[in-house]
Design a protein around this motif. Structure first.
Motif, short mmCIF file in Angstrom:
data_model
loop_
_atom_site.label_atom_id
_atom_site.label_comp_id
_atom_site.label_asym_id
_atom_site.label_seq_id
_atom_site.Cartn_x
_atom_site.Cartn_y
_atom_site.Cartn_z
N ARG A 1 0.80 -1.20 -0.02
CA ARG A 1 0.20 -0.02 0.17
C ARG A 1 0.78 1.33 0.09
NH1 ARG A 1 -4.17 0.61 4.09
NH2 ARG A 1 -2.57 0.89 5.50
N VAL A 2 0.65 1.90 -1.02
CA VAL A 2 1.66 3.65 -0.89
C VAL A 2 0.97 4.26 -0.47
CG1 VAL A 2 2.90 4.72 -2.57
CG2 VAL A 2 2.72 2.41 -3.28
N SER B 1 0.57 8.33 1.46
CA SER B 1 1.11 9.80 1.55
C SER B 1 1.62 9.88 2.76
CB SER B 1 0.08 10.65 1.14
OG SER B 1 -0.88 10.65 2.03
N ALA B 2 2.32 11.10 3.09
CA ALA B 2 2.71 11.57 4.26
C ALA B 2 1.85 11.54 5.49
CB ALA B 2 3.49 12.96 4.07
N ASP B 3 0.50 11.76 4.92
CA ASP B 3 -0.60 11.90 6.13
C ASP B 3 -1.65 10.55 5.98
OD1 ASP B 3 -1.92 12.07 3.71
OD2 ASP B 3 -2.80 13.72 4.14
N GLN B 4 -0.70 9.63 5.44
CA GLN B 4 -1.32 7.98 5.63
C GLN B 4 -2.40 7.97 4.94
OE1 GLN B 4 0.65 5.66 7.52
NE2 GLN B 4 1.92 7.63 7.26
N GLU B 5 -2.57 8.50 3.76
CA GLU B 5 -3.78 8.15 2.60
C GLU B 5 -3.18 7.30 1.86
OE1 GLU B 5 -6.91 9.27 2.77
OE2 GLU B 5 -6.43 10.45 4.73
N VAL B 6 -4.09 6.57 1.34
CA VAL B 6 -3.65 5.42 0.26
C VAL B 6 -3.58 6.22 -1.18
CG1 VAL B 6 -4.30 3.42 -0.95
CG2 VAL B 6 -4.80 3.64 1.34
N VAL B 7 -2.45 6.08 -1.83
CA VAL B 7 -2.17 6.86 -3.06
C VAL B 7 -2.06 5.91 -4.02
CG1 VAL B 7 -0.13 8.01 -4.01
CG2 VAL B 7 -0.51 8.52 -1.85
N ALA B 8 -1.89 4.56 -3.78
CA ALA B 8 -1.74 3.63 -4.75
C ALA B 8 -1.44 2.09 -4.18
CB ALA B 8 -0.56 3.75 -5.82
N ILE B 9 -1.93 1.15 -4.73
CA ILE B 9 -1.56 -0.19 -4.60
C ILE B 9 -0.66 -0.76 -5.49
CG2 ILE B 9 -2.43 -2.69 -4.27
CD1 ILE B 9 -3.46 -0.51 -2.20
N ALA B 10 0.36 -1.39 -5.26
CA ALA B 10 1.86 -1.88 -6.05
C ALA B 10 1.54 -3.42 -5.82
CB ALA B 10 2.96 -1.18 -5.71
N ALA B 11 1.71 -4.11 -6.81
CA ALA B 11 1.71 -5.64 -6.86
C ALA B 11 2.80 -6.19 -7.81
CB ALA B 11 0.54 -6.35 -7.25
N TYR B 12 3.46 -7.24 -7.28
CA TYR B 12 4.64 -7.97 -8.30
C TYR B 12 4.13 -9.34 -8.45
CZ TYR B 12 8.96 -9.99 -9.53
OH TYR B 12 9.89 -10.74 -9.87
N VAL B 13 4.08 -9.69 -9.51
CA VAL B 13 3.91 -11.01 -10.17
C VAL B 13 5.28 -11.80 -10.53
CG1 VAL B 13 2.71 -12.55 -11.80
CG2 VAL B 13 1.77 -10.26 -10.95
N PRO C 1 14.38 10.67 -7.10
CA PRO C 1 13.04 11.42 -7.07
C PRO C 1 13.63 12.80 -6.86
CG PRO C 1 12.81 9.30 -5.79
CD PRO C 1 14.15 9.47 -6.43
N SER C 2 13.05 14.00 -7.49
CA SER C 2 13.41 15.27 -7.31
C SER C 2 12.10 15.93 -7.00
CB SER C 2 14.34 15.84 -8.57
OG SER C 2 13.66 15.68 -9.65
N ALA C 3 11.03 15.52 -7.39
CA ALA C 3 9.84 16.47 -7.23
C ALA C 3 9.03 15.97 -5.78
CB ALA C 3 8.95 16.18 -8.48
N PRO C 4 8.12 16.65 -5.51
CA PRO C 4 7.25 16.17 -4.40
C PRO C 4 7.10 14.67 -4.34
CG PRO C 4 6.37 18.20 -5.05
CD PRO C 4 7.28 17.43 -6.21
N ILE C 5 7.35 13.95 -3.09
CA ILE C 5 6.91 12.57 -2.94
C ILE C 5 5.47 12.39 -2.74
CG2 ILE C 5 7.25 10.34 -1.58
CD1 ILE C 5 9.86 11.35 -3.34
N LEU C 6 4.81 11.47 -3.76
CA LEU C 6 3.35 11.36 -3.56
C LEU C 6 3.07 10.28 -2.49
CD1 LEU C 6 2.30 11.27 -7.10
CD2 LEU C 6 2.19 13.39 -5.80
N GLY C 7 3.99 9.49 -2.36
CA GLY C 7 3.52 8.41 -1.40
C GLY C 7 4.92 7.39 -1.62
N GLN C 8 4.64 6.41 -0.54
CA GLN C 8 5.91 5.34 -0.58
C GLN C 8 5.27 4.01 0.31
OE1 GLN C 8 9.40 6.66 1.05
NE2 GLN C 8 8.47 7.08 3.00
N GLY C 9 5.75 3.01 -0.18
CA GLY C 9 5.24 1.81 0.67
C GLY C 9 6.18 0.71 0.65
N VAL C 10 6.02 -0.34 1.38
CA VAL C 10 7.06 -1.45 1.52
C VAL C 10 6.31 -2.88 1.03
CG1 VAL C 10 8.04 -3.00 3.07
CG2 VAL C 10 8.17 -0.48 3.62
N MET C 11 6.95 -3.46 0.01
CA MET C 11 6.40 -4.79 -0.54
C MET C 11 6.63 -5.79 0.26
SD MET C 11 5.60 -3.98 -3.98
CE MET C 11 5.41 -5.29 -4.70
N THR C 12 5.45 -6.43 0.56
CA THR C 12 5.57 -7.51 1.65
C THR C 12 4.81 -8.72 0.91
OG1 THR C 12 3.31 -7.10 2.32
CG2 THR C 12 5.01 -6.12 3.61
#
Length: 161
Positions: free
Chosen positions: A56-57, A59-71, A148-159
């Motif tokens: 779950r990616v 934002s800084a205020d803990q809002e979900v920005v995106a969902i990332a998945a790896y196959v 990344p040089s522009a504002p970070i929209l969000g980040q998350g850890v792949m589990t």
């Protein structure tokens, strides 16, 4: 009996005209052709890819920005942003950071596209567990950005799933 009086050619009639051997041979060839077409991907089976890792990616205020998945099968990396993330953002850069390595630029997700789907670079595939996915709003250019040089929209850890 002329051609106008002949009974219609139905599967049962064809079976009797050909005989059992040739009919079975034709059915076998058709089965092998179908199997080969499915195996080669000519005929899609409709099976969805099964993710092995997800994040779950946020934002800084803990809002979900995106969902990332790896196959794992094929190394597909997918990121689906929320509609709020896409609003007003021209180009979203997607990054993967493995352990203490430098961020690896994976690609740009144009703001109008709802799903980002790429093949992850081979050197990252075995290290995706606990990797950090970062999304930033970048100005798209011909050169690949180094970090990344522009504002970070969000980040998350792949589990692992």
């Amino acid at each position: 009996m002329n051609d106008d009086d002949a009974p219609p050619l139905t599967p049962k009639r064809l079976w009797h005209l050909l005989g059992v051997g040739p009919a079975l041979w034709c059915a076998g060839i058709a089965g092998v052709a179908l199997f080969a077409a499915i195996q080669l991907g000519i005929i899609p089976t409709g099976a969805a890819p099964v993710p092995t890792h997800a994040a779950r990616v946020l934002s800084a205020d803990q809002e979900v920005v995106a969902i990332a998945a790896y196959v794992d099968d094929g190394g597909r990396f997918l990121v689906e942003p929320t509609p709020q993330t896409l609003a007003g953002v021209t180009n979203i850069a997607v990054w993967v950071i493995v352990e203490t390595d430098a961020p690896v630029f994976v690609g740009f997700m144009p703001g109008a596209r709802a799903l980002f789907d790429v093949e992850l670079p081979r050197h990252l595939r075995g290290k995706i567990a606990n990797a950090v996915v970062v999304m930033s709003a970048e100005a798209q250019s011909n050169a690949t950005p180094e970090r990344p040089s522009a504002p970070i929209l969000g980040q998350g850890v792949m589990t692992p799933l």
